[in-house]
Each structure stands twice: as C-alpha cells, then as structure tokens.
Design an enzyme around this catalytic site. Sequence first.
Site, short mmCIF file in Angstrom:
data_model
loop_
_atom_site.label_atom_id
_atom_site.label_comp_id
_atom_site.label_asym_id
_atom_site.label_seq_id
_atom_site.Cartn_x
_atom_site.Cartn_y
_atom_site.Cartn_z
N ASN A 66 -39.67 -19.45 -42.80
CA ASN A 66 -38.78 -20.19 -41.91
C ASN A 66 -38.53 -19.40 -40.63
O ASN A 66 -38.58 -18.18 -40.62
CB ASN A 66 -37.43 -20.44 -42.59
CG ASN A 66 -37.58 -21.33 -43.79
OD1 ASN A 66 -38.20 -22.37 -43.72
ND2 ASN A 66 -37.02 -20.91 -44.91
N HIS A 67 -38.25 -20.09 -39.57
CA HIS A 67 -37.75 -19.47 -38.35
C HIS A 67 -36.33 -19.96 -38.19
O HIS A 67 -36.02 -21.11 -38.50
CB HIS A 67 -38.61 -19.88 -37.15
CG HIS A 67 -39.98 -19.32 -37.19
ND1 HIS A 67 -40.50 -18.56 -36.17
CD2 HIS A 67 -40.95 -19.37 -38.13
CE1 HIS A 67 -41.73 -18.19 -36.47
NE2 HIS A 67 -42.03 -18.69 -37.67
N THR A 68 -35.47 -19.09 -37.72
CA THR A 68 -34.06 -19.45 -37.64
C THR A 68 -33.83 -20.65 -36.72
O THR A 68 -34.46 -20.79 -35.69
CB THR A 68 -33.19 -18.27 -37.20
OG1 THR A 68 -31.82 -18.66 -37.27
CG2 THR A 68 -33.52 -17.80 -35.80
N LEU A 69 -32.94 -21.52 -37.15
CA LEU A 69 -32.56 -22.68 -36.35
C LEU A 69 -31.24 -22.43 -35.61
O LEU A 69 -30.86 -23.21 -34.74
CB LEU A 69 -32.42 -23.91 -37.25
CG LEU A 69 -33.68 -24.32 -38.02
CD1 LEU A 69 -33.40 -25.54 -38.88
CD2 LEU A 69 -34.84 -24.55 -37.10
N THR A 74 -36.75 -20.15 -31.50
CA THR A 74 -37.29 -20.02 -32.86
C THR A 74 -38.19 -18.81 -32.99
O THR A 74 -38.65 -18.49 -34.08
CB THR A 74 -38.09 -21.28 -33.25
OG1 THR A 74 -39.18 -21.43 -32.34
CG2 THR A 74 -37.20 -22.51 -33.27
#
Length: 192
Positions: A66-69, A74
């Site tokens: 995941n990449h931070t939202l 991102t």
Amino acid sequence: MYLKNIIKNPNIIVGDYTIYNDLKNNPKNFERNNVLYHYPINNDKLMIGKFCSIACGAKFIFNSANHTLSSLSTYPFPIFFEEWELDVKNITNAWDNKRDIVIGNDVWIGYEVVIMAGVTIGDGDIIGTGAVVTKDIPPYTIVGGIPVKPIRKRFKQETIDILLKIKWWNWSDEKIYKHILDIQNGNIENLI
C-alpha cells in the site's frame, strides 16, 4: 503439499493439514511467490487455520504494498530515508498499516484469489476463482468477484452455529478418523 512443512518465516503461521497446490511453480516457494510485500519491519502476520485448501496462484498482499492515502503524495518518501534525510524508524509511514491476514479453519481459497492486508476470513468459507478479498468474510460464506461479494451461506444458520461450536478441526486425529464419513457426508447430528 502440507504448507506447514515448508514455511520458515516465523510471521507465517499455518495449521495442521492445510494444503497448497501450485501448477505453475514449485509449491516450496510459497513464501516468495504467494506472500507478497511481507517485510519483517511491519511485524504483520499471515495466520492460516487447519484443514484449509489453497489453490494455485493465491496471493496474500501485505501492508507494504500500500501507499499511504493520508499524505498529500502517494510517493513512498520514507523508503528512501537516506536520500531525503528522514529517520529510518519512520519507514513504515510510507504505507497505510492495516492488520494481519487471518484465515479461519476449513477454508477453500480458489485459483488466483488475492487477499489483501487486514482481512479476516471466517471458518468454513469458500472464495471463488479470481476473487479479490478486501473486507472480512463471515464464517461459512461462499464469496466471489472483484471485490468479493457474498453469493450465499454454505448451510442453514443452525448448522453453522453447531459447526462453530464443535470446531471439529480441533478434535484429535482419532476422533476425526472416527467421524470422517459423517464430516464428508454432512451428518451434523452424528457430530454433536
């Protein structure tokens, strides 16, 4: 192949008699080919119950994918901490951290299913071919699709309640041998 016999990573816990079949790759490479973005820095776990059947190509996608939202970008700046003069202890800020992946007992995971971080799959579930699991699934539910949606319950609720109460998968091998035909033939009254 019994999956428990080939797992070396202490953050992957597999119950007795859980099987994995791979038609494309050596099943001994399960950790490398099927458990993805599972980096030790996160301390997240893959927990798979007893008597599960996992088909070829099933993937377990962990937090680091995941990449931070919550950031305005991102881009995973913390991964490149040296270049950006960031503190290495904040590397996990590069992605949104969800929970472990927890698979119940007696679960059938179909061909090329993808299971995302933070998901709990209930006992007795069936996940159809090519499904993507992004949310928890209640016990004894058949699901499919992208993202998964319930198709139907496997049994009447009273049968599900009995199965969740007796937890046959925790019985001794001797007791399972004694009742194997009852389990196979759906004779719930003989298991009570």
